[in-house]
Design a protein around this motif. Structure first.
Motif, PDB file in Angstrom:
ATOM      1  N   PHE A  55       0.840  -1.199   0.000  1.00 15.24           N
ATOM      2  CA  PHE A  55       0.000   0.000   0.000  1.00 15.24           C
ATOM      3  C   PHE A  55       0.876   1.252   0.000  1.00 15.24           C
ATOM      4  O   PHE A  55       0.601   2.232  -0.683  1.00 15.24           O
ATOM      5  CB  PHE A  55      -0.923   0.007   1.222  1.00 15.24           C
ATOM      6  N   GLU A  56       1.958   1.196   0.779  1.00 13.48           N
ATOM      7  CA  GLU A  56       2.894   2.322   0.813  1.00 13.48           C
ATOM      8  C   GLU A  56       3.631   2.434  -0.518  1.00 13.48           C
ATOM      9  O   GLU A  56       3.895   3.542  -1.002  1.00 13.48           O
ATOM     10  CB  GLU A  56       3.894   2.117   1.952  1.00 13.48           C
ATOM     11  N   SER A  58       2.547   1.815  -3.394  1.00 13.87           N
ATOM     12  CA  SER A  58       1.703   2.374  -4.457  1.00 13.87           C
ATOM     13  C   SER A  58       1.893   3.881  -4.602  1.00 13.87           C
ATOM     14  O   SER A  58       1.535   4.467  -5.622  1.00 13.87           O
ATOM     15  CB  SER A  58       0.224   2.055  -4.177  1.00 13.87           C
ATOM     16  N   CYS A  59       2.489   4.528  -3.581  1.00 10.57           N
ATOM     17  CA  CYS A  59       2.752   5.965  -3.632  1.00 10.57           C
ATOM     18  C   CYS A  59       4.240   6.258  -3.836  1.00 10.57           C
ATOM     19  O   CYS A  59       4.685   7.397  -3.642  1.00 10.57           O
ATOM     20  CB  CYS A  59       2.280   6.635  -2.332  1.00 10.57           C
ATOM     21  N   ALA A  60       5.018   5.218  -4.187  1.00 12.13           N
ATOM     22  CA  ALA A  60       6.460   5.386  -4.334  1.00 12.13           C
ATOM     23  C   ALA A  60       6.788   6.300  -5.509  1.00 12.13           C
ATOM     24  O   ALA A  60       6.086   6.315  -6.525  1.00 12.13           O
ATOM     25  CB  ALA A  60       7.126   4.023  -4.534  1.00 12.13           C
ATOM     26  N   THR A  61       7.854   7.059  -5.365  1.00  8.89           N
ATOM     27  CA  THR A  61       8.307   7.948  -6.440  1.00  8.89           C
ATOM     28  C   THR A  61       9.171   7.160  -7.427  1.00  8.89           C
ATOM     29  O   THR A  61       9.561   6.019  -7.173  1.00  8.89           O
ATOM     30  CB  THR A  61       9.146   9.100  -5.860  1.00  8.89           C
ATOM     31  N   GLU A  62       9.482   7.818  -8.528  1.00 11.90           N
ATOM     32  CA  GLU A  62      10.351   7.178  -9.528  1.00 11.90           C
ATOM     33  C   GLU A  62      11.725   6.876  -8.929  1.00 11.90           C
ATOM     34  O   GLU A  62      12.319   5.830  -9.207  1.00 11.90           O
ATOM     35  CB  GLU A  62      10.482   8.097 -10.743  1.00 11.90           C
ATOM     36  N   ASP A  64      12.317   6.179  -5.788  1.00 13.50           N
ATOM     37  CA  ASP A  64      12.156   5.017  -4.909  1.00 13.50           C
ATOM     38  C   ASP A  64      12.258   3.718  -5.702  1.00 13.50           C
ATOM     39  O   ASP A  64      12.898   2.750  -5.270  1.00 13.50           O
ATOM     40  CB  ASP A  64      10.799   5.066  -4.190  1.00 13.50           C
TER      41      ASP A  64
END
Length: 347
Positions: A55-56, A58-62, A64
């Motif tokens: 779930f976390e 799914s908000c990862a940056t490029e 990351d």
């Protein structure tokens, strides 16, 4: 000004990516079937942790994602294709070439300890809820139920037997404590019940399960009155076994769980020379906690005695620690202190 801020941002190194988040990102990058194949090899706690991480992720940056891939490549740079799944592939080849029985005999002689999966492991139990486990224990043959108990975490096993009749509880714990070497076929029977499939093997290796140590942990998670009744019932069948279970229920290291007042009360009833010997073989933090319950003079005297001690045998240390625990048990029996799990009933 904006250009300066951009330069500062570029110069500031990013914090290392959390390992759990990296794993979750990698799973999200895989096809669903591939991710599922990975999850099938993990235990429930690991699956829960990864699912939460997804779930976390799914908000990862490029950045990351790039960092996660870099960590994966770096950690696996020296891993060859030959190493992936080697134990399983080797065992399958041996089974095809030699037959299961001969392959098993050779496998136990040549395979590293971590690769010697020679019998079912009751892994499916990890995925069952307490109610289901309790139902299995209550309804299956007592000997199978004992095997199930021995494969469970102590707190889950305690919950599983807590609702049973006292006579049934005592019988199951007695059987669990005396299991010893169990035929793998018996475990296969249980796995068939748990996972709804039949398992067969041409040979029948033995698996060590149960024992008084496992039962001690189970009883330790029961309320004290219930635990005492069970020990009394087991003692009628086998006094030495009951004594061994009771001895394992509370060990010297468990003194750290006592509050300062209770711990001090125990220490004041122990001879100084015996206490010094017991502390010498104890964990440093526990030793400090024990000395902290004594008067400054008594603590200094024992500290000096420990410092002056030469090498002592492990047997002598264990004997002294058992003596301290005997004092603690006696005080618990008289109601002066409380050991183990407390009952919810008060009078």
């Amino acid at each position: 000004m904006d250009e300066d801020l951009d330069e500062i941002a570029e110069a500031t190194p990013e914090a290392p990516l959390d390992g759990g988040l990296s794993a979750a990102i990698l799973l999200m990058l895989l096809e669903d079937a591939d991710s599922s194949a990975v999850l099938q090899h993990l235990d429930p706690a690991e699956v829960k942790s990864l699912a939460k991480g997804m779930f976390e992720a799914s908000c990862a940056t490029e950045n990351d994602v790039e960092n996660a891939l870099e960590v994966f490549v770096s950690n696996n740079r020296d891993l060859s294709n030959l190493a992936v799944g080697a134990p399983v592939r080797i065992r399958e080849m041996m089974n095809l070439a030699l037959g299961d029985s001969t392959a098993s005999r050779i496998w136990t002689q040549i395979a590293p300890a971590q690769a010697q999966v020679t019998a079912p492991s009751l892994e499916a139990l990890q995925w069952l809820d307490t109610a289901t486990v309790s139902s299995l224990v209550a309804n299956e043959h007592p000997q199978l139920a004992a095997i199930i108990l021995s494969a469970l975490p102590a707190e889950v096993a305690a919950d599983a037997v807590a609702g049973l009749e006292e006579q049934v509880q005592a019988d199951l714990l007695f059987r669990t404590a005396t299991l010893g070497s169990v035929p793998a076929a018996a475990i296969a029977d249980i796995e068939a019940i748990l996972a709804n499939y039949a398992a067969s093997s041409s040979d029948n290796p033995l698996v060590n399960l149960g024992g008084h140590g496992d039962v001690a942990k189970i009883v330790n998670n029961l309320a004290r009155p219930q635990a005492e009744k069970l020990l009394k019932s087991i003692r009628k069948k086998d006094k030495r076994l009951a004594d061994a279970i009771e001895e394992g229920m509370f060990i010297f290291a468990d003194l750290a769980q006592l509050d300062t007042k209770s711990l001090g009360a125990v220490m004041r009833n122990v001879e100084a020379d015996r206490l010094a010997l017991a502390i010498k073989g104890a964990d440093a933090a526990l030793g400090e906690k024990i000395l902290g319950t004594l008067s400054a003079r008594a603590a200094q005297t024992i500290s000096d005695e420990i410092a002056e001690m030469g090498p002592v045998s492990r047997a002598d240390v264990e004997e002294a620690q058992k003596a301290v625990i005997a004092v603690a048990r006696g005080m618990a029996a008289s109601g002066e202190i409380m050991l183990g799990k407390q009952s919810n009933d008060y009078v």
